[in-house]
Scaffold this motif. Structure first.
Motif, short mmCIF file in Angstrom:
data_model
loop_
_atom_site.label_atom_id
_atom_site.label_comp_id
_atom_site.label_asym_id
_atom_site.label_seq_id
_atom_site.Cartn_x
_atom_site.Cartn_y
_atom_site.Cartn_z
N VAL A 325 0.84 -1.20 0.00
CA VAL A 325 0.00 0.00 0.00
C VAL A 325 0.87 1.25 0.00
CG1 VAL A 325 -1.61 1.37 1.39
CG2 VAL A 325 -2.00 -1.09 1.09
N ILE A 326 1.88 1.28 0.87
CA ILE A 326 2.77 2.44 0.95
C ILE A 326 3.47 2.68 -0.38
CG2 ILE A 326 4.88 3.35 2.01
CD1 ILE A 326 2.62 3.51 3.95
N ALA A 327 4.04 1.63 -0.97
CA ALA A 327 4.79 1.79 -2.21
C ALA A 327 3.90 2.24 -3.35
CB ALA A 327 5.49 0.47 -2.57
N GLU A 328 2.77 1.55 -3.55
CA GLU A 328 1.88 1.91 -4.67
C GLU A 328 1.30 3.30 -4.50
OE1 GLU A 328 0.21 -2.37 -6.34
OE2 GLU A 328 -1.04 -1.23 -4.96
N ALA A 329 0.84 3.63 -3.30
CA ALA A 329 0.23 4.94 -3.08
C ALA A 329 1.25 6.05 -3.26
CB ALA A 329 -0.39 5.00 -1.68
N THR A 330 2.50 5.83 -2.83
CA THR A 330 3.54 6.85 -3.01
C THR A 330 3.81 7.07 -4.49
OG1 THR A 330 4.56 6.24 -0.90
CG2 THR A 330 5.91 7.51 -2.43
N MET A 331 3.89 5.98 -5.25
CA MET A 331 4.14 6.10 -6.69
C MET A 331 3.01 6.83 -7.40
SD MET A 331 6.02 2.50 -7.76
CE MET A 331 5.14 1.35 -6.71
N VAL A 332 1.77 6.53 -7.05
CA VAL A 332 0.62 7.11 -7.76
C VAL A 332 0.32 8.53 -7.30
CG1 VAL A 332 -1.86 6.88 -8.18
CG2 VAL A 332 -0.39 4.85 -8.23
N LEU A 333 0.22 8.72 -5.98
CA LEU A 333 -0.29 9.99 -5.44
C LEU A 333 0.78 11.08 -5.36
CD1 LEU A 333 -2.49 8.63 -2.52
CD2 LEU A 333 -3.22 9.25 -4.83
N ILE A 334 2.02 10.68 -5.22
CA ILE A 334 3.09 11.69 -5.06
C ILE A 334 3.99 11.72 -6.29
CG2 ILE A 334 4.99 12.50 -3.63
CD1 ILE A 334 3.70 11.10 -1.25
N LEU A 335 4.59 10.57 -6.61
CA LEU A 335 5.56 10.54 -7.70
C LEU A 335 4.93 10.94 -9.04
CD1 LEU A 335 8.12 7.68 -8.30
CD2 LEU A 335 6.86 8.66 -10.17
N LEU A 336 3.89 10.21 -9.45
CA LEU A 336 3.30 10.49 -10.77
C LEU A 336 2.54 11.81 -10.79
CD1 LEU A 336 2.19 6.89 -11.80
CD2 LEU A 336 4.14 8.21 -12.66
N HIS A 337 2.05 12.25 -9.66
CA HIS A 337 1.44 13.59 -9.55
C HIS A 337 2.48 14.64 -9.90
CE1 HIS A 337 -0.78 16.66 -6.74
NE2 HIS A 337 -0.76 17.03 -7.99
N GLN A 338 3.61 14.58 -9.21
CA GLN A 338 4.68 15.55 -9.47
C GLN A 338 5.20 15.44 -10.89
OE1 GLN A 338 7.73 15.33 -6.46
NE2 GLN A 338 6.26 15.30 -4.78
N TYR A 339 5.33 14.20 -11.36
CA TYR A 339 5.87 13.99 -12.71
C TYR A 339 4.94 14.57 -13.77
CZ TYR A 339 7.69 11.78 -16.89
OH TYR A 339 8.20 11.57 -18.14
N ALA A 340 3.62 14.38 -13.59
CA ALA A 340 2.67 14.89 -14.58
C ALA A 340 2.73 16.42 -14.66
CB ALA A 340 1.26 14.44 -14.23
#
Length: 521
Positions: A325-340
């Motif tokens: 949960v921690i890994a997936e949520a970090t990738m989706v909600l933070i990483l890909l948010h910032q990347y987009a």
């Protein structure tokens, strides 16, 4: 483990080659029980339209030879440590490709066995249903990561009910399999067209078509070739999470740091990893990335994903499920948010230089939607792992979907993304930037709604480890953005949801909801 200096040492690539080839010396051999001969036999009953000369065995042997050469270079005493690291990465990519080519005869065998049951071909094999079950079991499992509902359907048809097959279900499964080749790492041309489909126009087998680079996602039509490969990041995210829960932690980290599905032709070895994305924010105007760096440190995203994968630091006592949960949520909600946001800003920068290329804008859209959502407006009802899917889920559980059954936030976001792309094409750069800011607000809205959702869940059961993990990352994804508007509201969210190792929701959900309302207003 046998040292390379041990007299009993055998080159592992030689072992792999021996297992595949057996004792055959003839390149065209189809006799015997070796995997090489089996692959050759399969290839004779398929033809490859786009590349008639394609041979899975040729590609496998070529990859094994490259691996053997690279291994010799890697263990040579004259090779520097930096070169060894790069060589190991290169070998991993080649090994992945060899495995994908080895998958080709598996797919061909499954299709041929199904065709025999459907009466499209004849076979001397007894108990052909058992062969369908066998080939389905060893072939289909990667599809579960891509499209779990399709995997469940095919498993039920080919395995659970495989001994007494329903012919209509078999036909549907055959066509469904072709549409999901991308999940198996193979292409339509590599598998080829079965001769029975060529000779029997009534076979009900649809033409196999690989997804285009300019793939339409949920109604968004790109104008660059960035879309498909960028969208496949959702499968990398899902694969990493699945491997964590399986307790294959090192393999999960390898996929995170080296990539699995997302490819880049400009990259020497072909992959773009999620880790590359996590450490590659380059636009100075990306205030969200800067806010996170100021709040948690520049390496927070990479450090959090790495620690949750490997079970270190704050996550050492968490279950594999919660770490997923921690890994997936970090990738989706933070990483890909910032990347987009970073990608859209980069697209606008090119626009200001007079460049109409929408590559970066399309890249941003793909990073928010993902391949699994599909092409239909409104996305998938059973798949999807990125921001778009979160908004769809929230509208369903809250009963706030619009008349079409879609999230109104998503509807507005897709309008803004489409209009922003059109403005870039028209070199209306300021207008495109306005639409980017609209998207930013809508993503923020999704985060606010998600914090409210998990506040409700945690208020009902503050001991649920998975909800605690979700609530922590969801709150963390919003706190740096909230602080610029209301420090008090951000502090309230952090106290109640943004800390691990303490009881969440100490003030109750009403205080959290009030903090969100204060921030929004």
């Amino acid at each position: 483990f046998v040292s390379i200096d041990d007299p009993n040492y055998v080159d592992p690539i030689d072992k792999a080659a021996a297992m595949w080839i057996g004792t055959h010396e003839n390149k065209t051999s189809m006799e015997g029980e070796s995997l090489y001969a089996w692959a050759n036999r399969m290839d004779t009953i398929y033809f490859h339209i786009d590349d008639p000369s394609f041979s899975a065995n040729d590609e496998i042997l070529g990859g094994l030879k490259e691996l053997k050469s690279d291994l010799a270079t890697c263990v040579d005493v004259g090779t520097s440590q930096d070169d060894k690291v790069e060589m190991a990465y290169k070998m991993r990519v080649f090994a992945d490709d060899v495995v994908k080519y080895m998958t080709v005869p598996l797919v061909q065998s499954l299709i041929s066995s199904m065709a025999a049951i459907l009466g499209f071909t004849t076979t001397d094999l007894k108990d052909i249903e058992d062969y369908v079950i066998l080939y389905a079991l060893v072939t289909l499992s990667p599809i579960e990561v891509c499209d779990s509902s399709s995997y469940d359907d095919m498993y039920a048809t080919l395995v659970t009910k495989g001994k007494s097959p329903d012919l209509d279900d078999f036909r549907n499964a055959l066509n469904l399999l072709q549409s999901l080749y991308i999940c198996l790492g193979v292409t339509c041309n590599q598998v080829g067209v079965p001769l029975f489909a060529k000779d029997n126009p009534n076979s009900s087998i649809s033409d196999c078509v690989d997804p285009p680079d300019k793939i339409n996602l949920v109604g968004y039509t790109p104008t660059s070739d960035a879309m498909l490969q960028s969208a496949l990041v959702d499968l990398d995210v899902r694969t990493i999470g699945t491997l964590i829960e399986m307790e294959a932690f090192q393999t999960a980290f390898d996929v995170y740091s080296m990539g699995r599905f997302t490819r880049d032709d400009d990259n020497d070895y072909g992959y773009v990893s999620v880790k590359d994305t996590a450490i590659d924010y380059t636009n100075v105007d990306n205030m969200i990335a800067q806010d996170f760096a100021n709040q948690f440190g520049k390496n927070f995203v990479d450090d959090t994903i790495t620690a949750s994968i490997m079970g270190t630091d704050d996550y050492s006592d968490m279950s594999p499920r919660a770490r997923r949960v921690i890994a997936e949520a970090t990738m989706v909600l933070i990483l890909l948010h910032q990347y987009a946001i970073d990608a859209m800003l980069t697209g606008i920068d090119y626009c200001n230089k007079g460049d109409q290329d929408t590559y970066w804008w399309d890249d941003a859209v793909a990073s928010l939607i993902g391949w699994a959502e599909g092409t239909d407006a409104g996305g998938s009802t059973s798949n999807g792992y990125l921001f778009y899917n979160i908004a769809q889920y929230l509208c369903r559980v809250s009963g706030t979907c619009n008349i079409a059954g879609d999230s109104e936030v998503n509807r507005q976001m897709m309008v803004a993304l489409t209009e922003g792309k059109n403005d870039l094409l028209a070199l209306k750069c300021d207008s495109a930037e306005t639409y980017m800011k609209d998207v930013e607000v809508l993503l923020d809205t999704i985060l606010v709604d998600l914090v409210a959702y998990y506040a409700e869940q945690l208020d009902d059961d503050p001991s649920d480890e998975n909800n605690v993990a979700h609530g922590y990352i969801v709150a963390t994804s919003l706190i740096p953005i909230m602080e610029k508007v209301s420090q008090e509201a951000a502090n309230s969210i952090q106290l109640n949801m943004g800390k691990l190792g303490v009881t969440p929701m100490v003030d109750g959900k009403n205080v959290v909801l009030l903090a969100l309302k204060t921030y929004v207003s």
